[in-house]
Design an enzyme around this catalytic site. Structure first.
Site, PDB file in Angstrom:
ATOM      1  N   LYS A  16       9.184 -34.615  14.460  1.00  0.00           N
ATOM      2  CA  LYS A  16       8.346 -33.555  15.036  1.00  0.00           C
ATOM      3  C   LYS A  16       7.840 -33.932  16.429  1.00  0.00           C
ATOM      4  CE  LYS A  16       4.514 -34.819  12.070  1.00  0.00           C
ATOM      5  NZ  LYS A  16       3.660 -35.580  12.966  1.00  0.00           N
ATOM      6  N   ARG A 130      15.245 -48.844  12.046  1.00  0.00           N
ATOM      7  CA  ARG A 130      14.923 -49.117  13.456  1.00  0.00           C
ATOM      8  C   ARG A 130      14.807 -50.616  13.719  1.00  0.00           C
ATOM      9  NH1 ARG A 130      10.599 -44.677  15.410  1.00  0.00           N
ATOM     10  NH2 ARG A 130       9.172 -46.063  14.325  1.00  0.00           N
ATOM     11  N   ARG A 174       2.774 -45.021   4.256  1.00  0.00           N
ATOM     12  CA  ARG A 174       2.548 -43.864   5.130  1.00  0.00           C
ATOM     13  C   ARG A 174       2.992 -42.587   4.427  1.00  0.00           C
ATOM     14  NH1 ARG A 174       5.426 -45.296  10.587  1.00  0.00           N
ATOM     15  NH2 ARG A 174       4.533 -43.347  11.344  1.00  0.00           N
TER      16      ARG A 174
END
Ligand code: ZN
Length: 226
Positions: A16, A130, A174
């Site tokens: 987003k 990542r 999270r």
């Protein structure tokens, strides 16, 4: 043209932020990511910025009413007169209710809430893959953007590491937070007919096209309402 007051909603890693930046360019509307706004208010030493700083300096979470105040300060400026894009706020039901109340005081309302959605598995795959360059923060991805040589930055040869934020346990935490505190907003906004669902698992360009389509539909609906 009627104002376009948007909220971007979605789990971490749904893309987003990427879509928010695109929208900011396409629509020429201010893009307010909560962390940036708080830092700006602190830097500009507004009254709320000073209050927020007291909490931040103590390492405490900034309370909802202070965050809402800081956001409202931004929204109530000429730069946001034609609309705004909020990212990372509201994050809880009390924040959403407070935002609605403040907007009403300003004689405004949200136009739409764009839910850029992705499954937990997809989020873990994206964030967990990542790898970040230790020296200069260059970002790679084991699957989507692998370095030439495993574990080494293409640009400066530094070692690539998994950032604390991208550790599987942290990602799960999270996601838990998102499901517990933020996901109730999906129903909250759906009941107000503000929610528009967008599949965030597609390629960023395709997600962008879907966002544009959604906004075009909103404009048509807006015209019909007038
Ligand atoms: Zn590097």
């Amino acid at each position: 043209m009627p104002e376009l007051n948007l909220v971007l909603l979605g789990p971490p890693g749904s893309g987003k932020g990427t879509q928010g930046e695109r929208l900011q360019e396409d629509l020429r509307l201010p893009y307010y990511a909560t962390g940036d706004i708080l830092r700006a208010a602190v830097r500009e030493e507004t009254e709320l910025g000073r209050t927020a700083k007291e909490y931040m300096d103590r390492g405490d979470l900034v309370p909802d009413d202070v965050i809402v105040g800081v956001i409202a300060e931004r929204i109530d400026t000429t730069e946001a007169a034609d609309g705004f894009i909020l990212d990372g706020f509201p994050r809880t039901l009390p924040q959403a209710e407070a935002l609605a109340a403040r907007l009403e005081e300003l004689g405004r309302a949200l136009t739409a809430v764009l839910l850029i959605d992705a499954s937990d598995d997809e989020v873990v795959r994206r964030l967990g893959g990542r790898r970040t360059c230790e020296e200069n923060g260059h970002v790679f991805h084991v699957e989507f953007n692998p370095p030439e040589k495993e574990g080494v930055c293409d640009i400066d040869g530094s070692p690539l590491v998994v950032r604390d934020d991208d550790e599987p346990d942290v990602i799960r935490h999270r996601l838990d937070q998102y499901h517990e505190k933020t996901e109730p907003l999906v129903d909250f906004y759906d009941h107000q007919s503000l929610l528009r669902r967008i599949d965030g698992t597609a390629a960023p360009d395709d997600v962008g096209i879907e966002v544009e389509r959604t906004l075009a539909t909103l404009r048509l609906e807006g015209d019909e309402a007038i």
